[in-house]
Structures are given as C-alpha cells and as structure tokens.
Design a protein around this motif. Sequence first.
Motif, mmCIF file in Angstrom:
data_model
loop_
_atom_site.group_PDB
_atom_site.id
_atom_site.type_symbol
_atom_site.label_atom_id
_atom_site.label_comp_id
_atom_site.label_asym_id
_atom_site.label_seq_id
_atom_site.Cartn_x
_atom_site.Cartn_y
_atom_site.Cartn_z
ATOM 1 N N GLU A 1 0.828 -1.198 0.000
ATOM 2 C CA GLU A 1 0.000 0.000 0.000
ATOM 3 C C GLU A 1 0.869 1.257 0.000
ATOM 4 O OE1 GLU A 1 -3.934 1.738 2.348
ATOM 5 O OE2 GLU A 1 -2.737 0.130 3.233
ATOM 6 N N MET A 2 1.939 1.230 0.784
ATOM 7 C CA MET A 2 2.844 2.377 0.814
ATOM 8 C C MET A 2 3.465 2.603 -0.560
ATOM 9 S SD MET A 2 4.329 4.886 2.352
ATOM 10 C CE MET A 2 4.212 4.698 4.134
ATOM 11 N N ARG A 3 3.828 1.531 -1.245
ATOM 12 C CA ARG A 3 4.386 1.677 -2.593
ATOM 13 C C ARG A 3 3.365 2.367 -3.513
ATOM 14 N NH1 ARG A 3 9.085 -1.028 -3.587
ATOM 15 N NH2 ARG A 3 9.726 -2.575 -2.012
ATOM 16 N N GLY A 4 2.091 2.028 -3.350
ATOM 17 C CA GLY A 4 1.060 2.656 -4.167
ATOM 18 C C GLY A 4 0.927 4.139 -3.859
ATOM 19 N N TYR A 5 0.930 4.499 -2.574
ATOM 20 C CA TYR A 5 0.827 5.904 -2.192
ATOM 21 C C TYR A 5 1.991 6.708 -2.751
ATOM 22 C CZ TYR A 5 -3.086 5.680 1.143
ATOM 23 O OH TYR A 5 -4.329 5.574 1.716
ATOM 24 N N VAL A 6 3.206 6.168 -2.611
ATOM 25 C CA VAL A 6 4.408 6.891 -3.045
ATOM 26 C C VAL A 6 4.435 7.018 -4.566
ATOM 27 C CG1 VAL A 6 6.926 6.834 -3.136
ATOM 28 C CG2 VAL A 6 5.734 6.264 -1.000
ATOM 29 N N ALA A 7 4.122 5.931 -5.268
ATOM 30 C CA ALA A 7 4.125 5.985 -6.737
ATOM 31 C C ALA A 7 3.089 6.982 -7.236
ATOM 32 C CB ALA A 7 3.847 4.601 -7.313
ATOM 33 N N GLY A 8 1.918 7.027 -6.592
ATOM 34 C CA GLY A 8 0.897 7.991 -6.978
ATOM 35 C C GLY A 8 1.368 9.422 -6.774
ATOM 36 N N LEU A 9 2.049 9.665 -5.662
ATOM 37 C CA LEU A 9 2.602 10.998 -5.420
ATOM 38 C C LEU A 9 3.586 11.396 -6.507
ATOM 39 C CD1 LEU A 9 3.263 10.964 -1.564
ATOM 40 C CD2 LEU A 9 1.891 12.648 -2.788
ATOM 41 N N LYS A 10 4.461 10.472 -6.845
ATOM 42 C CA LYS A 10 5.473 10.771 -7.858
ATOM 43 C C LYS A 10 4.836 10.955 -9.231
ATOM 44 C CE LYS A 10 9.430 8.612 -5.553
ATOM 45 N NZ LYS A 10 10.479 7.561 -5.645
ATOM 46 N N ALA A 11 3.742 10.252 -9.496
ATOM 47 C CA ALA A 11 3.044 10.432 -10.768
ATOM 48 C C ALA A 11 2.505 11.850 -10.880
ATOM 49 C CB ALA A 11 1.915 9.412 -10.902
ATOM 50 N N PHE A 12 1.897 12.320 -9.802
ATOM 51 C CA PHE A 12 1.368 13.683 -9.828
ATOM 52 C C PHE A 12 2.489 14.694 -9.976
ATOM 53 C CE2 PHE A 12 -2.973 13.066 -9.387
ATOM 54 C CZ PHE A 12 -3.629 14.269 -9.192
ATOM 55 N N LEU A 13 3.590 14.461 -9.279
ATOM 56 C CA LEU A 13 4.725 15.374 -9.369
ATOM 57 C C LEU A 13 5.268 15.411 -10.794
ATOM 58 C CD1 LEU A 13 6.444 17.216 -7.559
ATOM 59 C CD2 LEU A 13 8.009 15.304 -7.241
ATOM 60 N N ALA A 14 5.310 14.264 -11.452
ATOM 61 C CA ALA A 14 5.798 14.202 -12.832
ATOM 62 C C ALA A 14 4.902 15.003 -13.767
ATOM 63 C CB ALA A 14 5.886 12.748 -13.294
ATOM 64 N N VAL A 15 3.587 14.971 -13.537
ATOM 65 C CA VAL A 15 2.676 15.758 -14.365
ATOM 66 C C VAL A 15 2.986 17.239 -14.225
ATOM 67 C CG1 VAL A 15 0.273 16.503 -14.612
ATOM 68 C CG2 VAL A 15 0.815 14.076 -14.428
ATOM 69 N N TRP A 16 3.185 17.682 -12.987
ATOM 70 C CA TRP A 16 3.489 19.092 -12.760
ATOM 71 C C TRP A 16 4.827 19.480 -13.398
ATOM 72 C CZ3 TRP A 16 0.621 23.001 -10.795
ATOM 73 C CH2 TRP A 16 -0.570 22.661 -10.137
ATOM 74 N N ALA B 1 1.988 6.097 -12.504
ATOM 75 C CA ALA B 1 0.569 5.860 -12.218
ATOM 76 C C ALA B 1 0.231 4.379 -12.356
ATOM 77 C CB ALA B 1 -0.301 6.696 -13.158
ATOM 78 N N ASN B 2 0.804 3.726 -13.356
ATOM 79 C CA ASN B 2 0.589 2.281 -13.515
ATOM 80 C C ASN B 2 1.189 1.506 -12.344
ATOM 81 O OD1 ASN B 2 -0.834 2.456 -15.932
ATOM 82 N ND2 ASN B 2 1.019 2.442 -17.178
ATOM 83 N N GLN B 3 2.352 1.950 -11.861
ATOM 84 C CA GLN B 3 2.959 1.302 -10.697
ATOM 85 C C GLN B 3 2.041 1.426 -9.477
ATOM 86 O OE1 GLN B 3 7.016 2.531 -9.862
ATOM 87 N NE2 GLN B 3 7.472 2.715 -12.053
ATOM 88 N N ALA B 4 1.479 2.626 -9.290
ATOM 89 C CA ALA B 4 0.573 2.825 -8.157
ATOM 90 C C ALA B 4 -0.629 1.899 -8.253
ATOM 91 C CB ALA B 4 0.130 4.284 -8.103
ATOM 92 N N ASP B 5 -1.199 1.776 -9.453
ATOM 93 C CA ASP B 5 -2.347 0.896 -9.653
ATOM 94 C C ASP B 5 -2.013 -0.546 -9.273
ATOM 95 O OD1 ASP B 5 -3.790 3.024 -10.516
ATOM 96 O OD2 ASP B 5 -3.647 2.549 -12.658
ATOM 97 N N ALA B 6 -0.801 -0.950 -9.591
ATOM 98 C CA ALA B 6 -0.406 -2.336 -9.337
ATOM 99 C C ALA B 6 -0.320 -2.647 -7.845
ATOM 100 C CB ALA B 6 0.938 -2.625 -10.009
ATOM 101 N N HIS B 7 -0.115 -1.618 -7.023
ATOM 102 C CA HIS B 7 0.071 -1.840 -5.580
ATOM 103 C C HIS B 7 -1.176 -1.527 -4.759
ATOM 104 C CE1 HIS B 7 4.326 -2.661 -6.011
ATOM 105 N NE2 HIS B 7 4.503 -1.529 -6.668
ATOM 106 N N LEU B 8 -2.191 -0.927 -5.379
ATOM 107 C CA LEU B 8 -3.379 -0.513 -4.623
ATOM 108 C C LEU B 8 -4.581 -1.360 -5.012
ATOM 109 C CD1 LEU B 8 -2.910 3.350 -4.966
ATOM 110 C CD2 LEU B 8 -2.646 2.015 -2.866
ATOM 111 N N ARG C 1 -6.172 5.618 -6.899
ATOM 112 C CA ARG C 1 -6.182 5.176 -8.298
ATOM 113 C C ARG C 1 -6.978 6.153 -9.159
ATOM 114 N NH1 ARG C 1 -6.310 -1.334 -8.914
ATOM 115 N NH2 ARG C 1 -6.215 -0.645 -11.073
ATOM 116 N N GLY C 2 -7.937 6.841 -8.561
ATOM 117 C CA GLY C 2 -8.663 7.870 -9.294
ATOM 118 C C GLY C 2 -7.755 9.024 -9.666
ATOM 119 N N TYR C 3 -6.936 9.467 -8.704
ATOM 120 C CA TYR C 3 -5.985 10.538 -9.005
ATOM 121 C C TYR C 3 -4.940 10.080 -10.018
ATOM 122 C CZ TYR C 3 -7.768 13.631 -5.353
ATOM 123 O OH TYR C 3 -8.548 14.463 -4.594
ATOM 124 N N CYS C 4 -4.520 8.824 -9.913
ATOM 125 C CA CYS C 4 -3.545 8.300 -10.868
ATOM 126 C C CYS C 4 -4.135 8.255 -12.280
ATOM 127 C CB CYS C 4 -3.091 6.901 -10.440
ATOM 128 S SG CYS C 4 -2.024 6.901 -8.989
#
Length: 917
Positions: free
Chosen positions: A469-484, A495-502, A509-512
């Motif tokens: 779950e932590m891997r999903g949270y962190v990957a999602g954060l980094k996905a958003f940061l990459a967009v910015w 975002a795909n990495q986050a999906d795989a862990h959540l 996963r909605g934000y991803c």
Amino acid sequence: METPLLQTKLYIPSPRPELVPRPRLIERLNAGVRAGRKLTLISAPAGFGKTTLVSEWVHALGDKASPNAAMEGKAPAIAWLSLDESDSDLTRFLTYLIAALQTIEVDVGKGASSALQSPQPPQVEAILTALINEIATVSDQMVLVLDDYHLIDTQAIHDALVFLLQHLPPNMYLIIATREDPPLSLARLRARSQLTELRATDLRFTVSEAAAFLNHVMGLDLSAEDVVALETRTEGWIAGLQLAAVSMQGRSDAHSFAKSFTGSHRYVLDYLIEEVLQQQTEGIQRFLLYTSILDRMTGSLCDALTGQEDGQQTLEALERANLFIVPLDDERRWYRYHHLFADLLRQRSKHTHPSLINDLHAKAAAWYETNGDLSEAIHHAFAGDDLKIATRLIEKGALRALERSNFAFIFSAVDRLPEPVLASSPWLFVYHCWALVLTGQIQVVGPRLESTEWLLDAVSKSDQAREQEMRGYVAGLKAFLAVWQWDYTSAIDLANQADAHLPKGHWIRGYCAMAKGVAFWEKGDLGGAKEAFAEASDIGQASVNTRVAVTAACYVGHTLELEGHLEQAVELYQDSFRLAEQDGRELPVASYIHVHLATVLYELDELDRASQHLSEGIKLCQQLADDRLEKIGHCHLARVYLARGDFANAVDAIHNADQTHPVTEIPLDMRGGEYPQIRLWLKQSKLKEVETWLDKSVVNVHTIPHVKTKLIYTMHARAYIALGREYQDGTHLNNALDLLGELLEMAERSGWGSKVVEILALQALALERNGDATRAMSKLERALTLAEPRRFVRTFVDEGPPMARLLYRAATRGIAPGYARWLLAAFPTTEPERPKDRQDQAPQAELVEPLSERELEVVRLLAEGLTNPEIASRLFLSVSTVKVHTRNIYGKLGVNNRTLAVARAQVLGILPSPYSF
C-alpha cells in the motif's frame, strides 16, 4: 478531519433559581438594541457576572413583567456561542458562529458552511459576505452573543469580526462578553454611536445588590455593616462575594471573617480558594483537581480521570452547592467550571500533583478517541506533551481527512508537530505529502520525495501488505509530481505502478487515472485521455470521493470540448452537477463544473448563461480557495464582456484575474481563458501595445514540451494578422501563416477539432489579407464544414468585420450558405464609437448605385431589428412603401434578405462595424 459540533456550546445558560435582579443593567441592554447600535460590549475582569447578566436578559425577553416589556415590537431571537481556547482557529470559530445563527434560522449560512469544508482556508470576506447577505433576508431581529471572547487570540478572527460589524445588516446585533477589550475598532464604533458599553464599574454589585446576593441567594444572615464591609473589600466583585459567601457558610464567626476579608482581588482570590477547598471533603477536592484540566465535563469523562464511578452525581452535587460549576445543557449532562475557578484549580493541581497532569491528559485523550472526537483527543495529547499519542491520533484522522478532501485538518494538526516527529512517522508523512500535492504545493513536496526508501523500509518491517500500500501511495505521489514537471512518460509509468500496488477502486487510483489522462492530453491522445478521466470519475463515485469524481468528470467534458463535441460536453457538465451536491446544496467543488460549462456555452454564443455560470463558479472558487481556477473564471468572464462590447467590465475582470493569482508559471492554456488582455487591445485597436507584447514573446512551438500550451500560440498568429492588416506588411502575415501551418498539423494529428476550426478560420483571414482570396475561401469552406454540425459561433464572430466579409462572400458563393448567414446574424449591429480601421472602411461609392437618404434610414432601422410595420411607424411611411425601399436596398447591395443586407452594409462602411481591429 471534520468533527461533529459540540451543541452544548450553543446553549443559552439557564438562569439560577435565585437571582439578584439587575433592572438598571437590563435597561442598558434594551436601550442598545432599541437604538440600533451594532455592538454591545460587556468587558470586565473575571467574576463580574457578565454571562449571568446576558443570560438573565435573554430569558427575560419573553417575560411581560420584566423590564424587557418596555421594548417595542417583537423581541429579537437570540443565538449564543460559548467560546473556549480551541476556538482561536479561524475555521472552527466561523463554523461555530454559523451554527449558533442556525439555532435561530436553520438555513442561514449553509453556503458559508460548505466553504469552510474546503481543502484550504477560505477567503474570509467572501464567506462573510455570503453569510451577511443571508442574514439580511431574515425578517426577525437577531442577537448573536459571543461569550468569553477574551479566549480568542487570533488576529484573523478579530479581522473577520471587524468586517462583520462594518457590514452588519440592520436586523442583527452583536453582544460580546469578555475579560479584556477586543481589537475591534471600538473608538470608531463609539464615535458613530454604534457601541453600547458595560464595564466593571457598571457590573459591580451595589450595596443593596450585595445584600440581596449574600443574604437571600447564598442564605447568610449578615448585618448591614458586614455587607458594606464585604462590598467595600471586594469593590462589588461578584466572584469575590460568592467565594466569601461559600467560605462563610457554616461559620459561627461570620462578622470576624467579614472584617478580616481584605486585600486586592488576586490575593483575596488565592485566600478564598484555600478556604473553599479546605472546607470540601478529600474526595471532592480530588475530583476538582483531577477534572480541572477539562474545558467541558460529563459524568463518564470525569470517571475516566478520577477512576471513580460517581462522576454525574458529583457534578450535580457541585451545582447544588453553587461551587462555580455551570450546566451547559438542559439535561444537566455537560458542565464546565467557572473559568476563573478552573484556572485556579489548574494552578493548584500543578502545584500539588505535578506528576499527574500528563497522565490526566492521556486519559482524557483516550476517552475522546473512544467517543469519536479526534480533535479533542489530539488537543489533550499535545497538552500532555505526549507527541507519540498525538502523532498516532493525527495519523488516524489524516487518512479519513484525505478521503474527504479535508486538507485543513491535516495541515493544522501536522503544523503542531516538530519536523523530526513527522519524518519518523511514514504514514503521516505520506498523508501530509498527498495533502500538499492536491492543493498545488508542488515546490514543498518535490524535495521530500527525492528519497523515499526510508518509507518502504519503515513499513516493510511490520506488514508486507502495508508495504504494498505504501508503494502505491508513493508511486501515486510521484506520478502527480511528474505531471506538474511535464514529464508525461514518467507520469504514466508511475501511475501504472501505483495501480499495481493498490486495491481496485482505491481513491488514489482515481488521481492516478487523472494523471494519466493529463499525460495523454499532452501526448495528443484525446481518446486515451477521455478513457482515463472517465475511469477516474467512476473510481471517485465508487469511493465516495467527491473531489475525484467531479474533477475527473470535468476533464472528460473538457476533452469532448477539445475534440469539438460541444453539445455532448454541455450535457456531461450538466449531468455532473449531481456529483457535487450534498443534502440538496451545492458543494464548492461544483466551481469546476460551472467554469468548464461556461466556456462551452460561450462558444455556442449563449452569453447570458455563460456569464451566470462564471459568476457562480467564481463565487464557489473563493470558497474552495482555488485561486488558479478563479483566475481562469475571471479571464473568461472578460471574454464575455468583450463579446458584449462592454470594455469597462472587461477591464475590471482582467484586473480581478491579475489580483486573484498574479503569478502564472505557464500561459493560461486551460478552459479557453488565454490572453484576455491581448483580446482587449485588439478590440480597442491598441496595436502598439499588441506589437510590444508580440516583440517580447518568444514564438517557437518547438521549445514548448506540451501540446496544449503550444496551441495557444493561435493568439500570437491573431496578433500577427492584426499588425499585417494595420501596416500592410507581408512579413507579419507570412509569420502568421507559417505559425498557423505548424499549429494546424499539430492539432489535426492530435484530434483537437476545436483548434482545427479556429486555425483554419485564422488562415482564411491571413490569406485574404495577403491577397490570396482563392485559398482564403478554401480554408474558410473547410472550417465551416467542420464547424457547422457542431454549432461553433464565437470562433468566427470574435474575429470581427474581416470574418464578416469572408462569411458574406461564402454565403453569396453557395459555401455553407445557411450556416454562414446564421453566423452573420450573430454579429452585433451596434457598438460604442471607436477608431475605425482604414482598411475596413469602404465608401458607398463602391456600390453600383448609392443608397438614397431614405434607404439609408431604412437600412439603419433594419440593423436595429425593427419589423416593416415598426419601420413604417418610425418614418411615417406606409408598410408597402417600406417594402419597396427594402427591395431597392437588397438590389443595390446584391443580397436577398435583411441579415445579409446588414452584413453587407457593415462591410461597405454604410453601417458601423461591430468590431474594430
């Protein structure tokens, strides 16, 4: 996280069974209301009976035998708010203030309450403005009592109250009871006769009132001499008299005690506390000291602190004994100590039981956690200096706060923690980072995510599932940061990495999915973007995360708009309002829908509806504290004003946009709000300003990494065309054509239908000005063919008379004639006088036969939209004569209907042009 309101703070204190009547003070309160003074200030040190006085006045309002009977008309309704130290938070204060008003009128402040649930602290003036407007609609008089205001020490709250007082409706009055004067511009209120004041010299007991209190209320039998002695020693201080009376009960030497009762208030109070406590049983003393850490008490909470099971009975006994305890509800379940008494009990407890204080706070925190009040639990954890418990409680509440987009809870709680504590709590660290990302604080989050291995190490040691779950949270954060950071390839991978862990349906996963959608946008894949946004909206609805559901739905609608499917976008936006409703009211997140919908309505030339949605969206943006979206709303509102020829309001809207969000990292390429200032200059023919702006701009589409911003260079092409028209300079026009050629290829490759239509229209204008009429008409024909089934309007009309000329030619040559005539009818027929472009003026001499004076009068009235009978009446002619003139006008202009006649007359300069470039 959102905590249920404590209703006992809104209860009006019940009057004592036996009370010393104070008619002179009651009349002062009545006089302030009768005179319409906005504020009544009751300011005096502790123990002067401020709360008791106001309570007596309130409960006497309905008593015809009371002094209130002298008040004219219906007695005002009363709202009461008892303040404590935790109310120094602005959001909490406003929430309780509104809740107090709602005890009078349940619908007052509903919109303001919604604003207070927004992720970031709202703009106070916007909230209060909405609240004041709602108060003004209430027919009855209202009085709001703020008790113990001295416990408020936040300047933002003082400022909010100043604003409220400055704009208070005539049907509302404010009463403040406080130990010290608040910073509320009292001198100005006093000078304007808007202030009623009661101070210590007013509140102190007179000798007769002291005698009534001591002998009748407290049951003593003191001589007049003893009463005068106590009144003189205490200077009419009610708390001192009460403490003295409690100490004297059961004494046989009351006269000696009265004589020896000397000293200043502080020393006398210390003495009397000793006297009171010494006369209580050991069990009562222990109860008082142990429960003194509490702001509010109920039986089971007291039991948790004392280890006994008689908390409720003890509280009721203390009330009967007049031992400085105040009931907070009619059922006598919640109580509080007199504030002064509580302060002194706490001081004594720290002196006599210092080692117990933290343990008592820990027990209180545990009780509040068990009973679902995390905010109070966290308060006691901090008060007990137990950062471990505080961190655990904040972490527990932060996850739910994230799911509900209640970012304010996370920020306010985490701000109280030392940085090392946050860095040692992996889950709280991640929750806090998510709150920062979702409120746009990217610069703060970026450095924190450079190294995240410690998060995984800390979690993996205890639970493998939690590690995933932590891997999903962190990957999602980094996905958003990459967009910015415009790194869209990485955004999709992360975002795909986050999906795989959540787990499926997790709100992250909605934000991803939204991050992937934005990445698809910028890669030119609108189909992929639409699917990703739709998935995000579904996840938001399934996980009951309103922000995800609404934001993603708006992205779907905007993608449809980019593709050119305008009516589908309108239907989707209108359907999305249901996602932003709660208990029949619209949530602030609906601002996204209003602004998005308005942009499509604008293109469809539904200016009134667009303006209405923009105004509502901007208002909700202020509640949501999203200044970037609010800026876009103001920019697009400026376009609406420009379309109406209202330059003054357009200037104001542009100014509001600059004030709302002065710094923009990239041009406003979202939702059609780009470059309103340039559009205004073009409408005003301020081409020098346009030329200066263009010279400072770096027009190179190859240096911009994302498609969406590249395509706003259509504004630069529009500026080149205007300058080419002004200076008859082929260089500017060639620059425009070169730029538009690159943009067209890009828009077609990406499937951005709306931009394809706009670019083709601009190419037609540039080619026509450059002397290539054949290619110009070819480009316009293609633009009309694409635009007609989708009902584009403003893309053409906003280009002014040059486009009207082209549309007229298209109609006369059989190119989409019906659509071209429909567009021509959308051009305004009148405008304020402005400098005319010399190229756009064509003398009437270009006609085969000039119009007669009478025909000129008729064509002007046609432009005003008058019917033949109306024209006949205006010119004192018969209808048949008007028809003859109209046929002659059609023949001379080479047209066959009045719409084309007006357009042709504008092109030839016979009528004023609707726009000037």
